[in-house]
Design an enzyme around this catalytic site. Structure first.
Site, PDB file in Angstrom:
ATOM      1  N   TYR A  33      48.573  31.661  30.230  1.00  0.00           N
ATOM      2  CA  TYR A  33      49.098  33.019  30.083  1.00  0.00           C
ATOM      3  C   TYR A  33      49.038  33.764  31.399  1.00  0.00           C
ATOM      4  CZ  TYR A  33      44.365  35.077  30.088  1.00  0.00           C
ATOM      5  OH  TYR A  33      43.112  35.495  30.448  1.00  0.00           O
ATOM      6  N   LYS A 147      44.829  29.519  34.280  1.00  0.00           N
ATOM      7  CA  LYS A 147      44.724  30.682  33.373  1.00  0.00           C
ATOM      8  C   LYS A 147      45.025  30.234  31.948  1.00  0.00           C
ATOM      9  CE  LYS A 147      45.594  35.672  33.598  1.00  0.00           C
ATOM     10  NZ  LYS A 147      44.213  36.091  33.368  1.00  0.00           N
ATOM     11  N   GLU A 179      32.300  34.921  38.256  1.00  0.00           N
ATOM     12  CA  GLU A 179      33.272  36.026  38.193  1.00  0.00           C
ATOM     13  C   GLU A 179      33.043  36.798  36.908  1.00  0.00           C
ATOM     14  OE1 GLU A 179      37.373  34.637  37.808  1.00  0.00           O
ATOM     15  OE2 GLU A 179      36.669  32.848  36.753  1.00  0.00           O
ATOM     16  N   LEU A 204      39.067  31.920  38.615  1.00  0.00           N
ATOM     17  CA  LEU A 204      40.515  32.155  38.603  1.00  0.00           C
ATOM     18  C   LEU A 204      40.923  32.773  39.940  1.00  0.00           C
ATOM     19  CD1 LEU A 204      42.935  32.135  36.481  1.00  0.00           C
ATOM     20  CD2 LEU A 204      42.638  34.611  36.510  1.00  0.00           C
TER      21      LEU A 204
HETATM   22  N1  PDD Z   1      42.192  38.650  33.318  1.00  0.00           N
HETATM   23  N2  PDD Z   1      38.997  36.172  36.400  1.00  0.00           N
HETATM   24  C1  PDD Z   1      39.260  36.007  35.097  1.00  0.00           C
HETATM   25  C2  PDD Z   1      38.431  35.044  34.317  1.00  0.00           C
HETATM   26  C3  PDD Z   1      40.310  36.732  34.493  1.00  0.00           C
HETATM   27  O1  PDD Z   1      40.575  36.539  33.188  1.00  0.00           O
HETATM   28  C4  PDD Z   1      41.055  37.650  35.261  1.00  0.00           C
HETATM   29  C5  PDD Z   1      42.197  38.443  34.692  1.00  0.00           C
HETATM   30  C6  PDD Z   1      40.738  37.794  36.627  1.00  0.00           C
HETATM   31  C7  PDD Z   1      41.494  38.725  37.529  1.00  0.00           C
HETATM   32  O2  PDD Z   1      42.772  38.202  37.823  1.00  0.00           O
HETATM   33  P1  PDD Z   1      44.002  39.173  38.148  1.00  0.00           P
HETATM   34  O3  PDD Z   1      43.568  40.037  39.284  1.00  0.00           O
HETATM   35  O4  PDD Z   1      45.086  38.246  38.526  1.00  0.00           O
HETATM   36  O5  PDD Z   1      44.291  39.972  36.896  1.00  0.00           O
HETATM   37  C8  PDD Z   1      39.709  37.039  37.169  1.00  0.00           C
HETATM   38  C9  PDD Z   1      43.300  39.316  32.678  1.00  0.00           C
HETATM   39  C10 PDD Z   1      43.580  40.680  33.166  1.00  0.00           C
HETATM   40  C11 PDD Z   1      43.141  39.208  31.172  1.00  0.00           C
HETATM   41  O6  PDD Z   1      42.766  38.140  30.717  1.00  0.00           O
HETATM   42  O7  PDD Z   1      43.415  40.179  30.455  1.00  0.00           O
END
Ligand code: PDD
Length: 284
Positions: A33, A147, A179, A204
């Site tokens: 996703y 992801k 993270e 990620l």
């Molecule tokens: N999550 N690490 C993890 C495990 C994440 O699920 C996310 C983002 C990030 C940050 O990535 P980005 O800057 O590309 O949003 C880091 C999204 C927002 C979610 O699952 O809703």
């Protein structure tokens, strides 16, 4: 009025959209996703999100069903149909539909789902007061760079943080922070170094993380991409996390211990402002 969603080539009211029982994302979590923020009806950093979507698909051997311009057309159409000014747009691609067998035939038609959610992004109240974080063991698999929609460990981490009255969980492995459950984790040390874990299969590759690191460099802030420990985080001057939906979010406490003076840090707030100004200028 029901929100419109996109499902396999059709725009439907959310209550009419159904996923077949045999969809592999439902049975196996066999899909990936993306989440992209929308502000003033424009998507932030969307090219990078679509690039990561393509990479995640490639890593699990699913053919990307659309070209970038096809994705963008569909995203823009959905944002327009829902009159979404501020919030997020979600994309999910699964390997497709087949009877429940671990191995499915090559060339299944991937299932594609997209929806939007309204959300306050720019003026999020939490950004003013700062977020509380708890730490939890990182219980995820070894390909966290993908992801994946298999988010059970993150759901459990978020439930624990919610129960503790906190807003995010930072996941720990061998004494170091990997993270956030849904964000990238940063600290700013007493000698003003911005520290965050380097990219690897352990985390990620956050799109907001990359943008914030670039902006920090432009501001001549010193960056160290290395793992940081729980003790270092507690002794940091500032801490924050980044994600598409939270942008740059100040952290004011970890496991109940105040970070710095227990209020959002000045460098963190500066980075949030700069990030917002920069990303709005280049949004599409
Ligand atoms: N999550 N690490 C993890 C495990 C994440 O699920 C996310 C983002 C990030 C940050 O990535 P980005 O800057 O590309 O949003 C880091 C999204 C927002 C979610 O699952 O809703």
């Amino acid at each position: 009025m029901s929100n419109t969603v996109y499902i396999n080539g059709r725009y439907l009211p959310e209550h009419e959209a159904c996923i077949p029982l045999m969809d592999r994302s439902f049975l196996f979590g066999d899909g990936i996703y993306e989440v992209c923020a929308v502000v003033n009806g424009k998507m932030l950093d969307n090219d990078a999100h679509l690039a990561r979507l393509g990479r995640s698909l490639n890593e699990i051997d699913i053919q990307n069903p659309y070209s970038n311009s096809q994705w963008i057309d569909k995203q823009v159409e959905l944002i327009t149909r829902n009159s979404l000014a501020e919030g997020i747009i979600y994309i999910q691609v699964s390997r497709g539909i087949f009877e429940r067998e671990f191995v499915s035939p090559d060339g299944l038609k991937p299932s594609v789902v997209m929806f939007t959610q309204k959300k306050i992004i720019l003026d999020a109240p939490l950004a003013k007061i700062g977020a509380k974080v708890i730490t939890v063991p990182d219980q995820r698999w070894e390909r966290r760079d993908i992801k994946s929609v298999s988010l059970l460990a993150q759901v459990l981490a978020k439930r624990a943080s919610h129960k503790a009255g906190a807003h995010e969980a930072w996941m720990m492995e061998n004494g170091f922070v990997t993270e956030g459950a849904s964000s990238s984790a940063f600290i700013i040390t007493c000698n003003q170094q911005i520290v965050t874990r380097p990219l690897s299969n352990d985390i990620l590759p956050g799109i907001t993380r990359i943008a914030v690191l670039k902006l920090s460099k432009d501001q001549s802030l010193e960056i160290k991409e290395r793992p940081f420990s729980f003790a270092e985080a507690l002794n940091a001057n500032e801490a924050f996390y980044t994600s598409a939906s939270s942008l740059v979010m100040p952290v004011i406490s970890i496991d109940g211990h105040s970070i710095g003076s227990g209020v959002p840090g000045k460098f963190t707030l500066m980075l949030r402002d700069i990030y917002i100004n920069t990303v709005l200028q280049s949004s599409s």
